[in-house]
Design a protein around this motif. Structure first.
Motif, PDB file in Angstrom:
ATOM      1  N   LYS A  27       0.864  -1.248   0.059  1.00 44.58           N
ATOM      2  CA  LYS A  27       0.043  -0.185   0.034  1.00 44.58           C
ATOM      3  C   LYS A  27       0.836   0.982  -0.180  1.00 44.58           C
ATOM      4  O   LYS A  27       0.651   2.255  -0.746  1.00 44.58           O
ATOM      5  N   GLY A  30       2.629   1.671  -3.451  1.00 43.54           N
ATOM      6  CA  GLY A  30       1.581   2.064  -4.268  1.00 43.54           C
ATOM      7  C   GLY A  30       1.265   3.545  -4.199  1.00 43.54           C
ATOM      8  O   GLY A  30       1.055   4.268  -5.190  1.00 43.54           O
ATOM      9  N   ARG A  31       1.233   4.110  -2.976  1.00 42.99           N
ATOM     10  CA  ARG A  31       0.806   5.502  -2.611  1.00 42.99           C
ATOM     11  C   ARG A  31       2.145   6.398  -3.270  1.00 42.99           C
ATOM     12  O   ARG A  31       2.031   7.474  -3.748  1.00 42.99           O
ATOM     13  N   LEU A  34       1.599   6.682  -6.766  1.00 40.40           N
ATOM     14  CA  LEU A  34       0.684   7.551  -7.292  1.00 40.40           C
ATOM     15  C   LEU A  34       0.865   8.883  -7.138  1.00 40.40           C
ATOM     16  O   LEU A  34       0.513   9.864  -7.754  1.00 40.40           O
ATOM     17  N   THR A  40      -5.326   9.975  -6.298  1.00 40.44           N
ATOM     18  CA  THR A  40      -5.506   9.528  -5.002  1.00 40.44           C
ATOM     19  C   THR A  40      -5.669   7.921  -5.014  1.00 40.44           C
ATOM     20  O   THR A  40      -6.104   7.449  -6.081  1.00 40.44           O
ATOM     21  N   PRO A  41      -5.502   7.198  -3.771  1.00 42.06           N
ATOM     22  CA  PRO A  41      -5.636   5.920  -3.679  1.00 42.06           C
ATOM     23  C   PRO A  41      -7.123   5.449  -4.149  1.00 42.06           C
ATOM     24  O   PRO A  41      -7.354   4.417  -4.965  1.00 42.06           O
ATOM     25  N   PHE A  44      -7.398   5.626  -7.827  1.00 43.43           N
ATOM     26  CA  PHE A  44      -6.763   4.587  -8.367  1.00 43.43           C
ATOM     27  C   PHE A  44      -7.764   3.298  -8.303  1.00 43.43           C
ATOM     28  O   PHE A  44      -7.677   2.458  -9.480  1.00 43.43           O
ATOM     29  N   ALA A  45      -8.257   3.112  -7.394  1.00 41.68           N
ATOM     30  CA  ALA A  45      -9.033   1.867  -7.075  1.00 41.68           C
ATOM     31  C   ALA A  45     -10.225   1.807  -8.169  1.00 41.68           C
ATOM     32  O   ALA A  45     -10.450   0.961  -8.623  1.00 41.68           O
ATOM     33  N   ARG A 116       4.418  -1.137 -10.551  1.00 42.74           N
ATOM     34  CA  ARG A 116       4.353  -1.845  -9.545  1.00 42.74           C
ATOM     35  C   ARG A 116       4.840  -3.232  -9.701  1.00 42.74           C
ATOM     36  O   ARG A 116       5.456  -4.089  -8.898  1.00 42.74           O
TER      37      ARG A 116
END
Length: 149
Positions: A27, A30-31, A34, A40-41, A44-45, A116
């Motif tokens: 996490k 990943g941030r 980004l 923002t997370p 992205f989701a 990633r």
């Protein structure tokens, strides 16, 4: 037999702990990725769902993300403003509006996912092919078990 149950519970406790740590690291990594894309997370989701499942309504996206429709609408508004998604009226029912990932959104997703994968490749660099294959098989089985639960 009781000893085996205690050993099993101890191993499960360690699996829970290790998986929690792994999730936190992924996490955070990943941030960091980004930050280069100004999304923002949660954005992205949303883009990830659209990338993997294709266009969908706000309601469908809200359900997948476990968010209120109003929250998802705000999120999609920002993605649309950044020209990553587009709202399109359904061809069969003009009352229905679908969210599509634009080419620019697809490009951003491909770039993020590539970063990633590069990170994971570095982490797995000292693993043999057999270890990586076994790890992938176990992860898939673990994921399937979670889906069936």
């Amino acid at each position: 037999m009781e000893f085996d149950d205690k050993v099993k519970q101890s191993v499960i406790k360690e699996i829970e702990k290790e998986s929690r740590y792994i999730c936190d690291i992924i996490k955070q990594m990943g941030r960091e990725i980004l930050h280069h894309y100004s999304i923002t997370p949660p954005q992205f989701a949303a883009m990830q769902w659209l990338f993997e499942d294709g266009e969908m309504t706000i309601g469908e996206l809200s359900s997948k993300m476990y968010l209120a429709c109003s929250t998802t609408t705000d999120l999609v508004d920002r993605l649309e403003k950044n020209q990553l998604v587009l709202r399109v009226k359904d061809a069969n029912d003009r009352r229905v509006v679908r969210i599509q990932l634009l080419d620019s959104g697809m490009q951003v997703m491909n770039e993020i996912l590539e970063e990633r994968r590069n990170y994971l490749q570095k982490v797995l660099n000292n693993f043999s092919y057999d270890e990586i294959s076994t790890f992938k098989m176990i992860l898939s089985k673990f994921h399937q078990g979670m889906l069936e639960e």
